[in-house]
Design a protein around this motif. Structure first.
Motif, PDB file in Angstrom:
ATOM      1  N   ALA A  58       0.306  -0.579   1.383  1.00 42.98           N
ATOM      2  CA  ALA A  58      -0.192  -0.835   0.053  1.00 42.98           C
ATOM      3  C   ALA A  58      -1.690   0.007   0.292  1.00 42.98           C
ATOM      4  CB  ALA A  58      -0.390  -2.316  -0.340  1.00 42.98           C
ATOM      5  N   ARG A  59      -1.965   0.353  -0.969  1.00 46.88           N
ATOM      6  CA  ARG A  59      -3.228   1.188  -1.002  1.00 46.88           C
ATOM      7  C   ARG A  59      -4.456   0.268  -0.745  1.00 46.88           C
ATOM      8  NH1 ARG A  59      -2.917   5.201  -6.296  1.00 46.88           N
ATOM      9  NH2 ARG A  59      -1.141   6.397  -5.391  1.00 46.88           N
ATOM     10  N   ALA A  60      -5.605   0.765   0.021  1.00 51.15           N
ATOM     11  CA  ALA A  60      -6.719  -0.037   0.070  1.00 51.15           C
ATOM     12  C   ALA A  60      -7.567  -0.466  -1.068  1.00 51.15           C
ATOM     13  CB  ALA A  60      -7.524   0.529   1.226  1.00 51.15           C
ATOM     14  N   ALA A  61      -8.005  -1.276  -1.138  1.00 49.32           N
ATOM     15  CA  ALA A  61      -8.861  -1.431  -2.553  1.00 49.32           C
ATOM     16  C   ALA A  61     -10.308  -1.109  -2.703  1.00 49.32           C
ATOM     17  CB  ALA A  61      -9.051  -3.011  -2.844  1.00 49.32           C
TER      18      ALA A  61
END
Length: 61
Positions: A58-61
């Motif tokens: 998942a993409r990092a926030a």
């Protein structure tokens, strides 16, 4: 006497069933082999979808 005849009928039935199941497995195996063979002969080895694969993480926030 009935028990012996019943056992003979049951044994024959079990042998017929086993033979039928063996034939079904052989037919399925032959279909898979034919599918594999035709897939190897085709030039297209790519995925069915034309989209790019998404990243697994998942993409990092």
């Amino acid at each position: 006497m009935y028990e012996y005849e019943f056992q003979q009928l049951r044994a024959a039935d079990l042998m017929r069933r086993a033979d039928h199941e063996r034939q079904v497995r052989e037919a399925a195996r032959a279909r898979r082999a034919a599918r594999r063979e035709s897939a190897e002969g085709s030039a297209e080895h790519e995925s069915h979808s034309r989209r790019f694969r998404r990243p697994r993480s998942a993409r990092a926030a």
